[in-house]
Every structure is written in C-alpha cells, then in structure tokens.
Design a protein around this motif. Structure first.
Motif, PDB file in Angstrom:
ATOM      1  N   VAL A  97       0.866  -1.182   0.000  1.00 40.08           N
ATOM      2  CA  VAL A  97       0.000   0.000   0.000  1.00 40.08           C
ATOM      3  C   VAL A  97       0.904   1.233   0.000  1.00 40.08           C
ATOM      4  CG1 VAL A  97      -1.842   1.238   1.173  1.00 40.08           C
ATOM      5  CG2 VAL A  97      -1.766  -1.264   1.270  1.00 40.08           C
ATOM      6  N   THR A  98       0.820   2.023  -1.051  1.00 43.04           N
ATOM      7  CA  THR A  98       1.655   3.214  -1.203  1.00 43.04           C
ATOM      8  C   THR A  98       0.810   4.455  -0.989  1.00 43.04           C
ATOM      9  OG1 THR A  98       3.057   2.062  -2.805  1.00 43.04           O
ATOM     10  CG2 THR A  98       3.229   4.455  -2.720  1.00 43.04           C
ATOM     11  N   LEU A  99       1.236   5.327  -0.074  1.00 41.59           N
ATOM     12  CA  LEU A  99       0.553   6.589   0.188  1.00 41.59           C
ATOM     13  C   LEU A  99       1.037   7.624  -0.821  1.00 41.59           C
ATOM     14  CD1 LEU A  99      -1.277   8.306   2.113  1.00 41.59           C
ATOM     15  CD2 LEU A  99       0.844   8.911   3.313  1.00 41.59           C
ATOM     16  N   LEU A 100       0.092   8.300  -1.482  1.00 41.24           N
ATOM     17  CA  LEU A 100       0.390   9.296  -2.505  1.00 41.24           C
ATOM     18  C   LEU A 100      -0.003  10.683  -2.019  1.00 41.24           C
ATOM     19  CD1 LEU A 100      -0.993   7.416  -5.632  1.00 41.24           C
ATOM     20  CD2 LEU A 100       1.332   7.350  -4.712  1.00 41.24           C
ATOM     21  N   GLY A 157       0.615  13.334  -6.570  1.00 48.87           N
ATOM     22  CA  GLY A 157       0.861  12.006  -7.106  1.00 48.87           C
ATOM     23  C   GLY A 157       2.174  11.385  -6.690  1.00 48.87           C
ATOM     24  N   ARG A 158       3.014  12.098  -5.901  1.00 48.54           N
ATOM     25  CA  ARG A 158       4.293  11.535  -5.477  1.00 48.54           C
ATOM     26  C   ARG A 158       4.079  10.499  -4.377  1.00 48.54           C
ATOM     27  NH1 ARG A 158       7.424  14.383  -2.797  1.00 48.54           N
ATOM     28  NH2 ARG A 158       6.009  16.083  -2.243  1.00 48.54           N
ATOM     29  N   ALA A 159       4.913   9.427  -4.400  1.00 53.42           N
ATOM     30  CA  ALA A 159       4.853   8.396  -3.368  1.00 53.42           C
ATOM     31  C   ALA A 159       5.497   8.931  -2.090  1.00 53.42           C
ATOM     32  CB  ALA A 159       5.577   7.143  -3.845  1.00 53.42           C
ATOM     33  N   LEU A 160       4.770   8.863  -0.982  1.00 53.49           N
ATOM     34  CA  LEU A 160       5.252   9.387   0.292  1.00 53.49           C
ATOM     35  C   LEU A 160       5.688   8.283   1.239  1.00 53.49           C
ATOM     36  CD1 LEU A 160       2.523  12.131   0.894  1.00 53.49           C
ATOM     37  CD2 LEU A 160       4.759  12.376  -0.218  1.00 53.49           C
ATOM     38  N   ARG A 161       4.894   7.236   1.362  1.00 50.98           N
ATOM     39  CA  ARG A 161       5.235   6.127   2.263  1.00 50.98           C
ATOM     40  C   ARG A 161       4.744   4.826   1.645  1.00 50.98           C
ATOM     41  NH1 ARG A 161       3.100   7.867   8.251  1.00 50.98           N
ATOM     42  NH2 ARG A 161       3.351  10.139   8.033  1.00 50.98           N
ATOM     43  N   ASN A 186       0.008   9.854  11.482  1.00 51.38           N
ATOM     44  CA  ASN A 186       0.799  11.091  11.494  1.00 51.38           C
ATOM     45  C   ASN A 186       0.752  11.807  10.145  1.00 51.38           C
ATOM     46  OD1 ASN A 186       1.569  10.883  14.174  1.00 51.38           O
ATOM     47  ND2 ASN A 186       3.423   9.734  13.687  1.00 51.38           N
ATOM     48  N   LEU A 187      -0.486  12.038   9.637  1.00 55.67           N
ATOM     49  CA  LEU A 187      -0.679  12.721   8.365  1.00 55.67           C
ATOM     50  C   LEU A 187      -1.249  14.119   8.616  1.00 55.67           C
ATOM     51  CD1 LEU A 187      -2.239   9.856   6.197  1.00 55.67           C
ATOM     52  CD2 LEU A 187       0.152  10.557   6.358  1.00 55.67           C
ATOM     53  N   PHE A 188      -0.628  15.109   7.990  1.00 59.91           N
ATOM     54  CA  PHE A 188      -1.155  16.461   8.091  1.00 59.91           C
ATOM     55  C   PHE A 188      -2.442  16.579   7.274  1.00 59.91           C
ATOM     56  CE2 PHE A 188       3.323  17.274   9.122  1.00 59.91           C
ATOM     57  CZ  PHE A 188       3.157  18.016  10.287  1.00 59.91           C
ATOM     58  N   PRO A 189      -3.340  17.477   7.653  1.00 58.29           N
ATOM     59  CA  PRO A 189      -4.605  17.623   6.919  1.00 58.29           C
ATOM     60  C   PRO A 189      -4.358  17.931   5.446  1.00 58.29           C
ATOM     61  CG  PRO A 189      -4.703  18.794   9.009  1.00 58.29           C
ATOM     62  CD  PRO A 189      -3.292  18.344   8.850  1.00 58.29           C
ATOM     63  N   GLY A 190      -5.212  17.379   4.601  1.00 51.95           N
ATOM     64  CA  GLY A 190      -5.094  17.587   3.169  1.00 51.95           C
ATOM     65  C   GLY A 190      -5.684  16.422   2.403  1.00 51.95           C
ATOM     66  N   VAL A 225      -4.126   6.446  -2.146  1.00 50.72           N
ATOM     67  CA  VAL A 225      -3.426   5.192  -1.866  1.00 50.72           C
ATOM     68  C   VAL A 225      -3.456   4.332  -3.125  1.00 50.72           C
ATOM     69  CG1 VAL A 225      -3.865   5.202   0.614  1.00 50.72           C
ATOM     70  CG2 VAL A 225      -5.515   4.136  -0.917  1.00 50.72           C
ATOM     71  N   ARG A 226      -2.331   3.666  -3.360  1.00 49.38           N
ATOM     72  CA  ARG A 226      -2.229   2.723  -4.470  1.00 49.38           C
ATOM     73  C   ARG A 226      -1.880   1.357  -3.892  1.00 49.38           C
ATOM     74  NH1 ARG A 226       1.623   4.990  -7.558  1.00 49.38           N
ATOM     75  NH2 ARG A 226       3.306   3.755  -6.625  1.00 49.38           N
ATOM     76  N   VAL A 227      -2.648   0.336  -4.290  1.00 51.49           N
ATOM     77  CA  VAL A 227      -2.483  -1.020  -3.774  1.00 51.49           C
ATOM     78  C   VAL A 227      -2.044  -1.915  -4.925  1.00 51.49           C
ATOM     79  CG1 VAL A 227      -3.580  -2.949  -2.582  1.00 51.49           C
ATOM     80  CG2 VAL A 227      -4.260  -0.601  -2.038  1.00 51.49           C
ATOM     81  N   ALA A 228      -0.963  -2.671  -4.693  1.00 54.00           N
ATOM     82  CA  ALA A 228      -0.431  -3.561  -5.725  1.00 54.00           C
ATOM     83  C   ALA A 228      -0.203  -4.937  -5.140  1.00 54.00           C
ATOM     84  CB  ALA A 228       0.878  -3.006  -6.295  1.00 54.00           C
ATOM     85  N   VAL A 229      -0.778  -5.958  -5.794  1.00 53.80           N
ATOM     86  CA  VAL A 229      -0.597  -7.361  -5.430  1.00 53.80           C
ATOM     87  C   VAL A 229      -0.426  -8.150  -6.721  1.00 53.80           C
ATOM     88  CG1 VAL A 229      -1.603  -9.375  -4.296  1.00 53.80           C
ATOM     89  CG2 VAL A 229      -2.004  -7.100  -3.349  1.00 53.80           C
ATOM     90  N   PRO A 230       0.605  -8.992  -6.821  1.00 49.43           N
ATOM     91  CA  PRO A 230       0.767  -9.805  -8.036  1.00 49.43           C
ATOM     92  C   PRO A 230      -0.476 -10.637  -8.327  1.00 49.43           C
ATOM     93  CG  PRO A 230       2.746  -9.910  -6.694  1.00 49.43           C
ATOM     94  CD  PRO A 230       1.716  -9.186  -5.873  1.00 49.43           C
ATOM     95  N   SER A 231      -0.780 -10.791  -9.598  1.00 52.37           N
ATOM     96  CA  SER A 231      -1.934 -11.530 -10.141  1.00 52.37           C
ATOM     97  C   SER A 231      -3.243 -10.771  -9.978  1.00 52.37           C
ATOM     98  CB  SER A 231      -2.059 -12.930  -9.524  1.00 52.37           C
ATOM     99  OG  SER A 231      -2.532 -12.871  -8.202  1.00 52.37           O
ATOM    100  N   PHE A 232      -3.209  -9.521  -9.460  1.00 53.27           N
ATOM    101  CA  PHE A 232      -4.393  -8.681  -9.371  1.00 53.27           C
ATOM    102  C   PHE A 232      -4.106  -7.364 -10.093  1.00 53.27           C
ATOM    103  CE2 PHE A 232      -5.125 -11.493  -5.797  1.00 53.27           C
ATOM    104  CZ  PHE A 232      -6.491 -11.728  -5.861  1.00 53.27           C
TER     105      PHE A 232
END
Length: 590
Positions: A42-45, A49-53, A67-71, A75-82
């Motif tokens: 799970v990648t936080l954007l 669009g930049r990857a943050l965590r 610990n996310l500032f308001p705004g 999220v981008r989710v990646a799993v092989p075969s999906f």
C-alpha cells in the motif's frame, strides 16, 4: 535561513505529533470474494501524485498510515496476479481516522463471457475496451510487479509460516582427474559437500554449508565449513555476516614431499579462518552502494592476518545507463558459475577452494590483489547490454602454476600442490592497467551469449631458457606486459532433455603465464582456453522430495597457456595459466 527551516521540518517529521493536529488512514484489502490479502503493498500518494510512504497489510488484510497532516491524499495497492487499485482524493482532517476499503479485481475479472444459443462468444461488458481506449500509449494496461515490492511482500508472507520457511538444500558428490587449479585457488579431486539455506521469522536468512575433500595425489584430507546470517532491514539494506573455516591435513608422505625429512617435526597443516561482512543500501532512487570486508587468518608454517575491503557504487545516469565504481582487495573473484548453477552450488564452489600459497626463501606467502575499476553499463534498445570499463590491478606474491622437474627449486622456492601434480612458484609483485569492452544478450528463453575484448596486463618470460638453477633468475625473467584477449561464452538449455550446457573460450597471448583481467565480473567472462560444463537432470521416483542431476566439467580442454622453459640441465619447466582438468559428480537438490 531557509536551510535551517527545512532542517527543523525534517526533524519534526520524525517526532510523534499530537493527535489533535494530525490524522490517519486505515483500511482493508480484499479480493472480489472478500478474502483478506496478506502482504499487499500500500503506497501513500500526495496530492501531486508523489509516493510518500509504503506499508504492507497484516494477516487480516488491514493497514494503517498515521501522522498525516490535513489535506488530500491517495493510496495505491499492488498485489501480483491482481489489477492495481487506486483510491484518490481521500480527505484527512485533524484527529480523524479515515477508512478505505479496497477490493482488488482479478486479472480477468472484467471479461464476462457467455455462450448464447447461436454458438457465438459475446462479451457482456465494455469495461476492458474502455481501459484500452483511455490508457496512454506509453503506459501498458498490465505490468510486472516491482522487484523490491515483491521481495518485501514475500518477506511479510514468510513471517506467517513459522520460524523456518523457504528451506532449500543440496548434497554434492564429485571426483575428477586431478584437482582443479587456477589463479583463484585449488581444490581436492574428490569431495562431498552439502548446503542448507532457510529463512528465519520471515526477514532473516541462514546458510550452513560444508565440504569434505580428499586429494589422492598425496592422500591429503581437507574440510571446510561456512555459515552466514543476513537480515532484511528495508530501504534495500541487507547486512550479512559470515564465518568460514578450512583445514587441510598434511600426511607424513605429503610433508616429506613438500619440505623434506624436517617436516616430521614441523607440521604443515593449512588452516584458514575468514570473517566476512557485506551490506547493500540504496542512497536515493539513483545511487546504490555495496560494501564489506573479509578478515583472513591463515596458519601455514607461520600465521598471516589480512583485511580485504571491497565496495561497489552504482549510479543510474539515465534509463538503462549505469556508471559503476568498484574496488576489490584480496583474492580475485571465484570462477564463473557453471551453467544453471543455483546460489547453493556457487557457495559450495567457493568453499572448496583453498587460497593460493607459495614459498619465497622457505617462508610462506599468500597471493594478494587490489583492483580499481570504473565502468559504464548500457542497455540497448535492440536488446542486450554493452559494458565499457577501465581498471588498474596490483598483485603481490603472485602464485604461478608450474610443472617443475623433480628436485628443481627444492631449496624452499617452490610449493607442490597437495591435490595435483603441479606446483606454485612465487613470481613476486607487479601492477598493470587495462580496459575491456563487452556485449552480452539473452537470445531466447534458453540461450545466453556474450563476447568480451580486453587489453590487460599479464606476466611473460623474456626468453625461453634458464641459465642457472636460481629461482631469482626466473623471477627476474617474468615482466608485465599488456596483451590482447578475447572471450566468448554461450549458455543454452535443451528444453526437451532439460540439459544445461555452458561453453566458453578465452583466446590470448601464447607467451602469457598469468590469466588476463582476473577480477572481471562481466557476463561473458571465461577462464583461459576452452571450457565446457554440462548439467543433466536425472530420472527419479515421484516419491523422492527433490531432484538428482549429473554434472561434468572440462577446463582448458586444449591445454592452452602451457609455456615451456628449458632448464640449465636440459629439462622442461612449464608455466601454466590454467591447468587442464576434468571433474564429474552427482547433485541432490531438495
């Protein structure tokens, strides 16, 4: 002032923040049947669009990013075969935890086909056509999983398989016509080896291997054991610590052949202890660093201690273009791995090699080297990789493989090899510079090929005859010179028989007595002369939990690089780049 503010913000980003001014995102990842997906990346954007965590789901398919500032975030989710999933415009408010439910679609979920009465296939949805129409030409609909993401996902999955997982093992029985001797080391002509590798708690790796050998030339038994432990730390870091011990026992008849009758009171047991450390780390997106050292303690008539540092810095200059700076101290790299050899087999090949020792004035000396290199690697659009490199090598106590007449240089200047009918002669120290150009390519799924040209320094004798029986004369005759060499390598697998065949040939100067560019790590590297390795899987019962394979290895079939010198009494002394040898064996891999 601006730098100070940025530094304060960077420090503040690492401290826990009050829950009243920050928020968080929690969520779950399931498939289209509602089954939780363990280890999903799970990648936080950010809003741009930049990857943050990046975090991974637990055994219930849940994740949390705090610990996310308001705004606005995504999220981008990646799993092989999906298919990858993207959730955008997730609003974060102070003191509020936003929840996101992600349901992954199977690769073929959008294709819903039925067979109507007229026997024609029809598609009930237009979703897949819409994806193709809206996708950019440079962004494929399907993609391979990122290797780093896949490694981290597998690490998460292994944590739920218990203490030990992914256990692999190998047992090797081999014998040959004389032991193998090269510029890298020597090994016994008969041996039994084993290796076992396993994962501990998902993020650590343990390897234990051993080798028991026997040299039929003098009846010399040998043994070696190696243990390594590594741990995955994230950000590409994976420190590894290893311990290797070897011992070669000198029987009475072997000691007398080496050192004469005095060997009864002066045992010549060769013992080595090696402590190694290796780590790799990513310094941003474009720079990678590998570094480490080897501490060697060798006991052979005397005790010698050495520290051999090494390092490799890789900078991605552009897409498909890398600049490499490399330094290596100590012994050259182990010989090129045989065709189809796995990591366990490569470990056993390195464990069975004993360091190249020689004598100078009756005192033992260890061959040492120092290599500095700058190189450029370029992936071509037509396929394949081009490598250009310039380097400098420095050698001390260079050990030359020789076939000496009986009794020649018997005053403590030549060391017979316990495994073969060859000996080692101390050629002293020399340094040289050189350059290489290579091209390698995967022709098909079963064929790899490559070719390398280099102009590197070697030792060559100034004349063809010795005027005296003094070892210093031979040492003074050997001078460094830069010579041309061409290496070609072809590795192929026969699909029907599953046979691996690897052949290589290195052409070089006929007067050179040392191998050119021994620190070469290019894909088309080769030992001097013609070399052939064959690996053949064997039929086996279905109830056996593993596989058997037969191996055969031929080195320097044409006996290239045998340089003859006439001694003062009319006999022949041969200086050899790589000794001709044959070795066969049976492996059991489980």
């Amino acid at each position: 002032m601006r730098k100070s503010v940025l530094a304060l913000l960077a420090v503040a980003g690492t401290l826990p923040l009050p829950s009243a001014i920050v928020g968080s995102i929690a969520g779950s990842v399931t498939d289209d049947h509602g089954i939780p997906q363990v280890g999903a990346a799970v990648t936080l954007l950010g809003s741009d669009g930049r990857a943050l965590r990046r975090v991974f789901t637990n055994d219930r398919g849940a994740f949390i990013v705090d610990n996310l500032f308001p705004g606005l975030y995504g999220v981008r989710v990646a799993v092989p075969s999906f298919l990858p999933a993207l959730k955008e415009r997730i609003r974060i408010e102070p003191g509020v935890r936003s929840f996101v439910a992600v349901q992954l679609a199977n690769l073929f979920a959008t294709f819903q086909l039925s067979l109507p009465g007229d026997s024609h296939w029809q598609d009930r949805t237009e979703d897949w056509k819409w994806v193709l129409r809206t996708a950019a030409a440079t962004r494929p609909v399907l993609r391979f999983a990122d290797p780093l993401e896949e490694r981290e996902r597998q690490s998460v999955l292994r944590k739920f398989n218990g203490v030990f997982s992914d256990t692999q093992g190998m047992v090797q029985l081999s014998a040959g016509d004389g032991g193998r001797v090269s510029q890298f080391g020597s090994e016994s002509d008969m041996g039994t080896a084993f290796a076992v590798a396993t994962s501990l708690f998902g993020n650590s790796n343990l390897l234990v291997s051993g080798n028991l050998g026997y040299g039929s030339m003098y009846g010399a038994p040998s043994a070696g054991f190696h243990t390594s432990y590594s741990r995955e730390m994230g950000y590409g870091a994976q420190p590894e610590v290893s311990v290797t011990v070897r011992q070669l026992f000198r029987p009475l008849q072997a000691g007398q052949a080496l050192f004469g009758p005095m060997s009864r009171t002066n045992p010549a047991v060769l013992q080595t202890f090696t402590l190694g450390f290796h780590d790799r780390v990513a310094l941003g997106d474009l720079v990678k660093l590998e570094y480490g050292f080897l501490y060697d303690s060798i006991s052979f008539l005397d005790r010698m201690n050495y520290v051999s540092p090494f390092g490799k810095l890789t900078y991605q200059f552009a897409e498909g273009t890398h600049v490499v700076l490399r330094y290596a101290g100590g012994a050259p790299q182990v010989d090129a791995a045989p065709a189809g050899e796995n990591a366990l087999g490569r470990n056993l090949s390195a464990l069975s090699l004993y360091p190249r020792m020689s004598l100078k004035g009756g005192r033992p000396a260890l061959q040492r080297g120092e290599h500095m290199e700058i190189g450029l690697h370029q992936d071509l659009a037509i396929g394949g990789t081009v490598e250009l490199a310039a380097f400098r090598d420095v050698f001390t106590n260079a050990a030359l493989t020789t076939i000496a007449p009986p009794g020649f240089y018997a005053g403590g200047d030549i060391l017979p090899d316990l495994f073969t009918d060859t000996s080692s002669f101390n050629a002293g120290s020399y340094d040289t510079t050189g350059y290489r150009a290579g091209y390698s390519r995967k022709i098909s799924g079963h064929v790899d090929a490559g070719v390398t040209y280099s102009r590197a320094g070697v030792l060559t004798p100034q004349r063809e005859a010795l005027a005296t029986a003094d070892a210093a004369e031979l040492r003074s005759m050997l001078t460094p010179a830069r010579e041309h060499s061409v290496s070609a390598r072809l590795t192929a697998q026969i699909p029907e028989a599953r046979t691996w065949i690897s052949s290589s040939y290195q052409w070089g100067s006929r007067t050179a007595v040392t191998a050119p560019d021994p620190f070469n790590l290019a894909g088309a590297r080769s030992l001097p002369g013609l070399n052939v390795v064959v690996r053949q899987p064997l039929p086996q019962p279905s109830y056996v939990p593993g596989k058997f394979e037969a191996t055969a290895e031929f080195r320097n079939l044409l006996a290239d690089g045998y340089v003859p010198l006439q001694t003062v009494d009319g006999r022949r002394l041969y200086l050899i780049q790589s000794a001709r040898s044959f070795r066969g064996g049976v492996n059991f891999v489980f």
